[in-house]
Design a protein around this motif. Structure first.
Motif, PDB file in Angstrom:
ATOM      1  N   ARG A  27       0.834  -1.207   0.000  1.00 34.66           N
ATOM      2  CA  ARG A  27       0.000   0.000   0.000  1.00 34.66           C
ATOM      3  C   ARG A  27       0.868   1.257   0.000  1.00 34.66           C
ATOM      4  O   ARG A  27       0.638   2.190  -0.788  1.00 34.66           O
ATOM      5  N   ASP A  38      -4.140   8.209  -1.881  1.00 36.21           N
ATOM      6  CA  ASP A  38      -4.655   8.160  -0.511  1.00 36.21           C
ATOM      7  C   ASP A  38      -5.697   9.258  -0.312  1.00 36.21           C
ATOM      8  O   ASP A  38      -5.419  10.440  -0.522  1.00 36.21           O
ATOM      9  N   ASN A  42      -9.483   4.865   5.228  1.00 37.20           N
ATOM     10  CA  ASN A  42      -9.023   3.502   4.979  1.00 37.20           C
ATOM     11  C   ASN A  42      -9.962   2.769   4.016  1.00 37.20           C
ATOM     12  O   ASN A  42     -11.179   2.772   4.193  1.00 37.20           O
ATOM     13  N   TYR A  45      -9.676   4.674  -2.152  1.00 37.84           N
ATOM     14  CA  TYR A  45      -8.513   5.165  -2.878  1.00 37.84           C
ATOM     15  C   TYR A  45      -8.911   5.762  -4.223  1.00 37.84           C
ATOM     16  O   TYR A  45      -9.862   5.318  -4.865  1.00 37.84           O
ATOM     17  N   ASP A 183      -5.368  -2.776   4.461  1.00 34.62           N
ATOM     18  CA  ASP A 183      -5.016  -3.767   3.434  1.00 34.62           C
ATOM     19  C   ASP A 183      -5.576  -3.271   2.103  1.00 34.62           C
ATOM     20  O   ASP A 183      -6.790  -3.139   1.950  1.00 34.62           O
ATOM     21  N   PRO A 184      -4.735  -2.967   1.119  1.00 34.62           N
ATOM     22  CA  PRO A 184      -5.258  -2.437  -0.142  1.00 34.62           C
ATOM     23  C   PRO A 184      -6.144  -3.425  -0.887  1.00 34.62           C
ATOM     24  O   PRO A 184      -6.924  -3.030  -1.754  1.00 34.62           O
ATOM     25  N   ALA A 261      -1.283  -8.438  -0.344  1.00 33.36           N
ATOM     26  CA  ALA A 261      -0.775  -7.403   0.563  1.00 33.36           C
ATOM     27  C   ALA A 261       0.599  -7.751   1.102  1.00 33.36           C
ATOM     28  O   ALA A 261       1.480  -6.899   1.194  1.00 33.36           O
ATOM     29  N   LEU A 307      -3.818  -5.406  -8.141  1.00 34.84           N
ATOM     30  CA  LEU A 307      -2.838  -5.287  -7.055  1.00 34.84           C
ATOM     31  C   LEU A 307      -1.878  -6.471  -7.052  1.00 34.84           C
ATOM     32  O   LEU A 307      -0.676  -6.303  -6.802  1.00 34.84           O
TER      33      LEU A 307
END
Length: 347
Positions: A27, A38, A42, A45, A183-184, A261, A307
């Motif tokens: 992340r 950002d 949380n 995005y 956690d993205p 992640a 990701l």
């Protein structure tokens, strides 16, 4: 079918020799590189042009992967009718994940109270703020869509009985689940591409098995390590554990898991779900013989798979493995045709 994870290989691919507390997280590295933006919240995005380009390329190869399915293509906004959401029984299983849509529906006096409360809220600056102004907000007739397939079932039901061959639908939508996390791979707003099968038990079971093979073939072409494993949904509360155990016992849900992640943690990037007659019963979706239809779906987590590509191939897409670049930015059709022939799912 399973491909176990090897953390040492993953670290090498990331240019790391060890995994220690001081190592920047995926992340952090994505935000520093400007690939994710950002927002201060949380799990929420912004996405850069680079990130969105990879999502678009993934979407195109998934389309090629399902080109022979004769699927009806439908696209929905990230909201659905509250009436249908209430009928879906989502709140019975996942009340903690649901997102409702509220709006101001008052008069001048109510607006005055709203502004007074808002002034008090803003006066605290960046400190923890009160939500008192939201007392003037009322529920609308919409909710945020929790899964891309949810608007499909009531639509199919309103059309009447299924044809003999049942139905296959291709959907792609933003979804929402209220589970804030750093956690993205666990975003609150994310996209799902799904193929949904509605028909007889035999039709939907064959569909799910076909897509387990096809999903695995796709991830191999992306050169990502993965495992296929039995899974369950995160049902809420004490009763939820019983439902989850039953789901596993009946082998209704499988997931394709990739380290995202961190190298030693697996994240579900694809899911393969058999709902039996659950949605058929809720909306009275009938087959030609008047029996309730069964449903299944395959879901592609677009952000999570993107990701995973950045995790394993690096943040510079121009340096990704040549075969992966050819697959995503070149002519993927022959590569997919070959993969389908190898799996035997091209018939």
């Amino acid at each position: 079918m399973n491909m176990p994870t090897e953390p040492a290989v993953l670290m090498q691919a990331e240019g790391q020799t060890s995994s220690v507390a001081s190592d920047p997280t995926l992340r952090d590295r994505l935000i520093e590189a400007g690939i994710l933006i950002d927002t201060g919240e949380n799990g929420l995005y912004g996405r850069s042009e680079v990130f969105e380009d990879v999502v678009d390329r993934l979407n195109k190869v998934i389309t090629l992967l399902g080109a022979d399915q004769s699927a009806e293509v439908l696209r929905f906004p990230p909201a659905m009718r509250r009436h249908d959401f209430e009928d879906s029984e989502y709140l019975k299983s996942f009340p903690d994940l649901a997102g409702t849509i509220h709006a101001f529906q008052g008069n001048d006096r109510g607006h005055h109270r709203l502004l007074e409360a808002l002034d008090k809220t803003l006066a605290v600056g960046d400190q923890e703020r009160s939500d008192e102004w939201m007392d003037q907000q009322k529920p609308t007739r919409l909710v945020l869509t929790p899964a891309a397939c949810y608007p499909v079932y009531p639509l199919i039901a309103r059309r009447g009985k299924l044809a003999e061959e049942g139905a296959i639908v291709d959907v792609f939508a933003y979804c929402f689940r209220h589970e804030p996390s750093i956690d993205p791979g666990r975003m609150q707003m994310f996209r799902m591409r799904e193929y949904i099968r509605v028909g007889s038990p035999a039709q939907v079971m064959a569909f799910r098995q076909k897509w387990i093979e096809r999903g695995s073939a796709l991830v191999r072409l992306l050169q990502l390590p993965f495992e296929i494993d039995l899974a369950n949904d995160p049902f809420f509360g004490r009763g939820g554990k019983i439902v989850a155990d039953s789901q596993r016992e009946q082998q209704l849900k499988f997931e394709l898991l990739v380290p995202v992640a961190t190298p030693n943690k697996l994240t579900a990037c694809l899911s393969f779900n058999y709902h039996m007659e659950h949605f058929g019963e809720i909306w009275n979706i009938q087959q030609t013989d008047d029996s309730l239809a069964h449903t299944a779906c395959v879901g592609f987590g677009m952000e999570r798979t993107t990701l995973a590509l950045f995790r394993h191939h690096g943040l510079d897409v121009t340096k990704w493995p040549e075969a992966v670049r050819t697959f995503l930015w070149g002519d993927a059709a022959p590569m997919i045709a070959d993969a389908l022939a190898r799996t035997g799912t091209n018939a």
